[in-house]
Design a protein around this motif. Structure first.
Motif, PDB file in Angstrom:
ATOM      1  N   UNK A  99       0.893  -1.405  -0.057  1.00  0.00           N
ATOM      2  CA  UNK A  99       0.163  -0.135   0.086  1.00  0.00           C
ATOM      3  C   UNK A  99       0.968   1.219  -0.150  1.00  0.00           C
ATOM      4  N   UNK A 100       1.860   1.256   0.730  1.00  0.00           N
ATOM      5  CA  UNK A 100       2.820   2.276   0.829  1.00  0.00           C
ATOM      6  C   UNK A 100       3.442   2.752  -0.653  1.00  0.00           C
ATOM      7  N   UNK A 101       3.978   1.527  -1.339  1.00  0.00           N
ATOM      8  CA  UNK A 101       4.530   1.701  -2.526  1.00  0.00           C
ATOM      9  C   UNK A 101       3.611   2.312  -3.247  1.00  0.00           C
ATOM     10  N   UNK A 102       2.371   1.821  -3.642  1.00  0.00           N
ATOM     11  CA  UNK A 102       1.242   2.217  -4.768  1.00  0.00           C
ATOM     12  C   UNK A 102       1.018   3.636  -4.276  1.00  0.00           C
ATOM     13  N   UNK A 103       0.892   3.889  -3.088  1.00  0.00           N
ATOM     14  CA  UNK A 103       0.605   5.332  -2.580  1.00  0.00           C
ATOM     15  C   UNK A 103       1.464   6.356  -2.981  1.00  0.00           C
ATOM     16  N   UNK A 104       2.844   5.791  -2.961  1.00  0.00           N
ATOM     17  CA  UNK A 104       4.073   6.676  -3.445  1.00  0.00           C
ATOM     18  C   UNK A 104       3.897   6.849  -4.955  1.00  0.00           C
ATOM     19  N   UNK A 120      -7.089  -1.942  -1.376  1.00  0.00           N
ATOM     20  CA  UNK A 120      -6.564  -1.432  -2.847  1.00  0.00           C
ATOM     21  C   UNK A 120      -8.005  -1.400  -3.818  1.00  0.00           C
ATOM     22  N   UNK A 121      -7.960  -0.103  -4.445  1.00  0.00           N
ATOM     23  CA  UNK A 121      -9.392  -0.095  -5.548  1.00  0.00           C
ATOM     24  C   UNK A 121      -8.559   0.639  -6.638  1.00  0.00           C
ATOM     25  N   UNK A 122      -9.654   1.179  -7.413  1.00  0.00           N
ATOM     26  CA  UNK A 122      -9.110   1.781  -8.625  1.00  0.00           C
ATOM     27  C   UNK A 122      -8.553   2.910  -8.640  1.00  0.00           C
ATOM     28  N   UNK A 123      -8.518   3.507  -7.258  1.00  0.00           N
ATOM     29  CA  UNK A 123      -7.661   5.072  -7.215  1.00  0.00           C
ATOM     30  C   UNK A 123      -5.971   4.622  -7.103  1.00  0.00           C
ATOM     31  N   UNK A 124      -5.703   3.273  -6.642  1.00  0.00           N
ATOM     32  CA  UNK A 124      -4.246   2.949  -6.652  1.00  0.00           C
ATOM     33  C   UNK A 124      -3.857   2.002  -7.954  1.00  0.00           C
ATOM     34  N   UNK A 125      -4.816   1.296  -8.396  1.00  0.00           N
ATOM     35  CA  UNK A 125      -4.718   0.505  -9.778  1.00  0.00           C
ATOM     36  C   UNK A 125      -5.813   0.482 -10.606  1.00  0.00           C
ATOM     37  N   UNK A 126      -5.948   1.455 -11.617  1.00  0.00           N
ATOM     38  CA  UNK A 126      -7.147   1.821 -12.183  1.00  0.00           C
ATOM     39  C   UNK A 126      -7.559   0.781 -13.378  1.00  0.00           C
ATOM     40  N   UNK A 128       3.599   2.607 -16.328  1.00  0.00           N
ATOM     41  CA  UNK A 128       5.221   2.491 -16.108  1.00  0.00           C
ATOM     42  C   UNK A 128       5.467   1.349 -14.880  1.00  0.00           C
ATOM     43  N   UNK A 129       4.482   0.938 -14.413  1.00  0.00           N
ATOM     44  CA  UNK A 129       4.575  -0.223 -13.235  1.00  0.00           C
ATOM     45  C   UNK A 129       3.290  -1.199 -13.393  1.00  0.00           C
ATOM     46  N   UNK A 130       3.511  -2.400 -13.221  1.00  0.00           N
ATOM     47  CA  UNK A 130       2.518  -3.321 -13.327  1.00  0.00           C
ATOM     48  C   UNK A 130       2.648  -4.686 -12.182  1.00  0.00           C
ATOM     49  N   UNK A 131       1.299  -4.362 -11.561  1.00  0.00           N
ATOM     50  CA  UNK A 131       1.571  -5.334 -10.050  1.00  0.00           C
ATOM     51  C   UNK A 131       1.077  -6.793 -10.817  1.00  0.00           C
ATOM     52  N   UNK A 132       2.070  -7.641 -10.515  1.00  0.00           N
ATOM     53  CA  UNK A 132       1.970  -8.965 -11.121  1.00  0.00           C
ATOM     54  C   UNK A 132       1.050  -9.971 -10.340  1.00  0.00           C
ATOM     55  N   UNK A 133      -0.320  -9.781 -10.374  1.00  0.00           N
ATOM     56  CA  UNK A 133      -1.115 -10.760  -9.363  1.00  0.00           C
ATOM     57  C   UNK A 133      -0.965 -12.134  -9.975  1.00  0.00           C
TER      58      UNK A 133
END
Ligand code: SAM
Ligand code: TMP
Ligand code: ZN
Length: 405
Positions: A298-303, A329-335, A368-373
């Protein structure tokens, strides 16, 4: 210490060791216009003080999870297609003219191989949509939940099974006594029950807390499986570590006295005892590491949001439901999240309501970044999406800890 319920294997006392909070059904992807309230349950994990089985404290009714609209397609990964073709090949090379029954055959990813080779088989698959896909490729399938009554009927009509197979299915079934009774009924004297599921040892070692969700009711280990099998006249005769899906074990059970126990079983049992993987202390430590990973993600995505970097998710996995809802985590952090599964595209992730798009959205333009779920398919996906990195993109992973790669 919170004692909520009894062990589903031995009725022993369960000690709660982790709580991932209020969670939706992991595969209940929502239509954006849907108005009905979502179903939630409490995702907490307990360990049995008697048989050491790790299991969920609360159970979701099976019809809510496995139905005609069940979206997961086993054939969605080329690595998994090869993995299951390999199992089919092995059965065909080890046995002549076998009868093979698969529980949870899904879209026929394994049985399709046997059907094409003319091997006698039957799939038991309650989710109608995926069962139809299996039937469309020539797999003989009955749309039912496997349990003891179904096993009796199959034995009466088709005779005994030489191999009963279940991949990523047995751990989904809290009413496991009925399954094991059915397996004992259906297996021929030289038959084996082979099943593979996420391995407790790997989950603890990798802090892969996202392996815990509604469908993953049990987290097996060699010790707990050996104890689970005994009352049904079944013995654990072999284990094999698998590196698919983030670390699994393939267990082989046979009738009591039918086969020697392999050295691999003795080694894994000794290893589990030495490491104490199923102790309440080890599991509480695991839950603590999961909470740290949550805070760091959460800290990384917020940053990243504050820096104005663009972020997408990759793979709307069932596992991601636990991460997204536990982390808030919602669409505000991962659209948005991209996924190849047709039945997930155009929908929203359960609970967290992040839109899901087809894989073409990933390169339009690259984030720029992709979270690999879908981290369990990392090698396959990173190879396929090589251009993402070449364009300067970076992967975010949270297993075994939050890192950028
Ligand atoms: N074997 C496939 C694989 O490894 O990719 C599918 C795994 S999928 C996660 C679990 C499957 O188990 C679903 O298709 C579900 O419908 C099926 N299932 C759930 N309960 C079952 C039961 N009692 N008998 C047979 N299949 C069941
Ligand atoms: P799983 O981890 O339960 O197998 O789910 C994998 C999810 O990731 C499934 O929804 C399909 C998706 N996926 C992709 O979108 N692209 C890929 O290349 C792979 C392998 C999976
Ligand atoms: Zn127990």
């Amino acid at each position: 210490m919170e004692i909520k319920m009894r062990c589903r294997i031995c009725s022993g006392r369960l000690e709660q060791v982790a709580d991932f909070g209020r969670q939706p059904l992991s595969d209940a992807f929502r239509e954006p216009a849907e108005q009905r309230a979502e179903f939630f349950f409490r995702l907490a994990v307990g360990v049995c003080g008697s048989c050491s089985m790790v299991q969920l404290m609360e159970e979701v009714p099976r019809e809510r999870m496995f139905h005609d609209g069940y979206p997961y397609l086993s054939s969605g990964s080329s690595v998994m297609r090869e993995h299951f073709a390999g199992f089919a090949q092995r059965v065909m090379s080890e046995r002549s003219d076998p009868f093979v029954v698969e529980l949870g055959c899904n879209d026929g990813v394994m049985l399709g191989n046997l059907a094409r080779a003319g091997v006698r088989h039957l799939g038991v698959e309650p989710s109608g949509g995926v069962a139809d896909r299996a039937a469309a490729q020539g797999v003989r399938v009955c749309k039912e939940f496997f349990e003891s009554g179904v096993a009796e009927r199959i034995r009466a009509t088709d005779g005994p099974a030489d191999v009963i197979y279940a991949a990523n299915t047995l751990c989904h079934i809290p009413y496991i006594g009925s399954i094991l009774r059915g397996v004992a009924t259906l297996l021929g004297p030289d038959g084996v029950f082979v099943f593979e599921d996420p391995y407790l040892g790997d989950v603890v070692r990798l802090t892969s807390f996202d392996q815990i969700y509604d469908e993953h009711f049990f987290l097996f280990s060699a010790g707990s499986v050996q104890r689970m099998a005994a009352p049904y006249g079944l013995e654990l005769v072999d284990v094999e570590r698998l590196d698919v899906h983030g670390g699994e074990v393939r267990y082989t059970l046979a009738g009591k006295g039918a086969r020697e126990q392999s050295a691999a079983v003795r080694d894994l049992l000794a290893d589990e005892a030495a490491q104490g993987i199923a102790t309440a202390a080890a599991l509480r430590a695991f839950a603590g590491r999961a909470a740290d990973n949550r805070d760091r993600l959460v800290a990384l995505l917020t940053e990243l949001r504050e820096r104005g970097a663009s972020v997408a998710g990759y793979g709307a996995t069932a596992k991601s439901a636990t991460v997204l809802n536990y982390c808030g985590i919602g669409p505000d952090l991962i659209p948005f999240i991209v996924d190849t599964t047709p039945a997930k595209q155009g929908r929203l992730t359960p609970g967290s309501h992040i839109p899901i798009r087809g894989p073409e959205a990933f390169r339009d333009p690259y984030p720029d970044y992709a979270v690999l779920f879908a981290w369990n398919h990392a090698a396959e996906i990173m190879a396929k999406e090589r251009e993402f990195r070449e364009a300067g993109g970076q992967w975010i992973l949270y297993v075994p800890e939050v890192h950028v790669a």
